[in-house]
Design an enzyme around this catalytic site. Structure first.
Site, short mmCIF file in Angstrom:
data_model
loop_
_atom_site.label_atom_id
_atom_site.label_comp_id
_atom_site.label_asym_id
_atom_site.label_seq_id
_atom_site.Cartn_x
_atom_site.Cartn_y
_atom_site.Cartn_z
N GLY A 91 45.23 33.64 40.97
CA GLY A 91 46.18 34.11 41.10
C GLY A 91 47.04 34.31 39.82
O GLY A 91 47.38 32.80 39.61
N ALA A 92 47.48 35.11 39.16
CA ALA A 92 47.83 35.33 37.78
C ALA A 92 49.16 34.13 37.88
O ALA A 92 49.24 33.39 37.00
CB ALA A 92 48.26 36.60 37.17
N ARG A 122 40.72 30.99 31.87
CA ARG A 122 40.54 32.46 32.35
C ARG A 122 41.29 33.32 31.55
O ARG A 122 42.49 33.32 31.23
CB ARG A 122 41.32 32.42 33.92
CG ARG A 122 40.65 31.31 34.79
CD ARG A 122 40.72 31.59 36.12
NE ARG A 122 40.07 32.93 36.61
CZ ARG A 122 40.24 33.29 37.82
NH1 ARG A 122 40.94 32.88 38.56
NH2 ARG A 122 39.57 34.57 37.77
N GLN A 127 38.87 36.72 48.41
CA GLN A 127 40.10 36.25 48.56
C GLN A 127 40.73 37.01 49.74
O GLN A 127 41.74 36.49 50.29
CB GLN A 127 40.84 36.74 47.28
CG GLN A 127 40.48 35.76 46.07
CD GLN A 127 39.37 36.45 45.32
OE1 GLN A 127 38.58 37.21 45.76
NE2 GLN A 127 39.48 36.10 43.88
N ASP A 139 46.92 41.12 37.24
CA ASP A 139 46.70 39.92 36.49
C ASP A 139 47.16 40.29 34.86
O ASP A 139 47.37 39.34 34.16
CB ASP A 139 45.10 39.73 36.26
CG ASP A 139 45.00 39.00 37.73
OD1 ASP A 139 44.57 39.96 38.60
OD2 ASP A 139 44.64 38.06 37.77
O1 MRU Z 1 40.47 35.97 40.43
P1 MRU Z 1 41.71 35.57 41.08
O2 MRU Z 1 41.74 35.35 42.53
O3 MRU Z 1 42.61 34.69 40.31
O4 MRU Z 1 42.30 36.97 41.19
C1 MRU Z 1 43.64 37.20 41.53
C2 MRU Z 1 44.00 38.84 41.50
O5 MRU Z 1 43.26 39.47 41.09
C3 MRU Z 1 45.17 38.86 42.16
O6 MRU Z 1 45.28 40.19 42.87
C4 MRU Z 1 46.30 39.15 41.14
O7 MRU Z 1 46.28 37.78 40.38
C5 MRU Z 1 47.87 39.15 41.49
S1 MRU Z 1 48.32 37.52 42.07
C6 MRU Z 1 49.93 37.67 42.38
#
Ligand code: MRU
Length: 351
Positions: A49-50, A91, A201, A242
């Site tokens: 999650g970003a 990432r 997720q 993200d």
């Molecule tokens: O691959 P991830 O689980 O890090 O991806 C997360 C997402 O795409 C979320 O929807 C995004 O980061 C928003 S988090 C507040």
């Protein structure tokens, strides 16, 4: 809210991370004692999650500085440059990672210019990493407040992936923050969570988080959302992001674009909730956003169970880009931005 979910924490023993790979069946906290353990935690999606990635990177730099055994500020600077490079390789899509690394490096440069000692700089970096974390939680609280106002009592909201407390500094979340904000405002809201193949997720994390908070949630497979929208079962879509380009194109978990197209087809508002640390004014459009590709086994296997034939060709894009014309509004800690986003997002940085 029943309890505050905070997925990453600073402690005297190291950086604590709730191992999101094991949720919802096990709640295990890891203590990461070095910056490269933190980098591995981000890369392997112990934390994801970003905004949560950004907070973790800041803690990684503070931890690297804390463990530095040299005596000169010049050597510490070299070490921080190296650590930043390691963290930056984890990432590529979540811009909060680079935002947090830049901010920590600017904090170092300011301290150096002020003539601080190595031990003073270590403390300054720790304090700034904790500030990044606190500010992130405060941003989510404001997003919850502004976004909650866009939802009506009785709404059913569809969300994709996990943009909850687990994906941020904690407590509220971005998309789930909007839902929590509406619930806090006394509205009755129910949620449809896409399971979000391949990493699940939605099934593993969003369903768990909302159940912890007693917010009604129904889990669906990703291919059910069109049918449910057509039957009138969705009043709004809310997702996180993200990276948001300067023109309002939105990178988010793979599958978000399909949901946005469906929402448009059915006249359903499509909202994106994200802090300004996710808005990247240096990236003009979504075409320039780097899209992470992940390991083939995420598609061929679930846990250790093989689903697909050995050797089949695989594509595993982790994110897609939703063009800005499909986005009804972008909710940040500064308020609700609407098209044209090139102007409205820039204005939020100045407000
Ligand atoms: O691959 P991830 O689980 O890090 O991806 C997360 C997402 O795409 C979320 O929807 C995004 O980061 C928003 S988090 C507040």
């Amino acid at each position: 809210m029943k309890l505050d979910i905070i997925p990453v924490k600073w402690s005297d023993d190291g950086v604590l991370m709730l191992d999101q790979r094991l949720l919802p069946t096990e709640e295990v906290w890891l203590t990461l004692k070095t910056y490269d353990e933190v980098a591995a935690g981000i890369k392997d999606m112990v934390v994801r999650g970003a905004p949560a990635i950004g907070v973790s990177a800041a803690y990684g730099i503070a931890l690297g500085a804390k463990n530095f055994v040299g005596t000169t500020v010049a050597d510490l600077e070299d070490e921080l440059e190296y650590i930043s490079g390691v963290l930056a390789k984890t990432r590529p899509t979540a811009v909060n990672l680079f935002w947090a690394i830049d901010r920590m490096n600017r904090t170092f440069q300011k301290a150096k210019a002020e003539g601080k000692t190595v031990s003073e700089i270590k403390e300054i970096l720790k304090v700034d990493a904790i500030a990044i974390h606190d500010e992130d939680i405060e941003s989510q609280r404001l997003i919850a407040q502004y976004g909650g106002e866009l939802l009506a009592d009785g709404d059913t909201v569809l969300t994709h992936c996990n943009a909850g407390a687990l994906a941020t500094g904690g407590v509220w979340g971005t998309a789930l923050g909007v839902i929590r904000g509406a619930v806090d405002q006394g509205k009755s809201i129910s949620v449809i969570a896409d399971e979000t193949r391949p990493y699940l997720q939605g099934a593993r994390l969003t369903a768990w988080e909302l159940m912890e908070d007693d917010i009604p949630v129904t889990l669906i497979t990703d291919n059910m959302s069109g049918h449910i929208m057509k039957k009138g079962g969705v009043h709004a879509v809310v997702v996180g992001s993200d990276r948001i380009a300067a023109n309002g194109d939105v990178a988010n978990k793979i599958g978000t674009y399909m949901v946005a197209v469906l929402a448009k087809r059915h006249g359903i508002p499509f909202y994106v909730a994200a802090p300004l640390s996710t808005v990247d004014l240096n990236t003009p459009t979504g075409d320039e956003i780097p899209i992470e590709e992940r390991d083939r086994t995420e598609v061929t296997h679930v846990k250790n169970i093989q689903l697909a034939p050995e050797g089949v060709g695989i594509t595993n894009y982790a994110f897609d880009v939703t063009p800005n014309d499909l986005v009804t509004a972008i909710i940040t800690e500064k308020g609700v931005a609407r098209a044209p986003y090139t102007e409205s997002l820039k204005a939020q940085f100045k407000s």
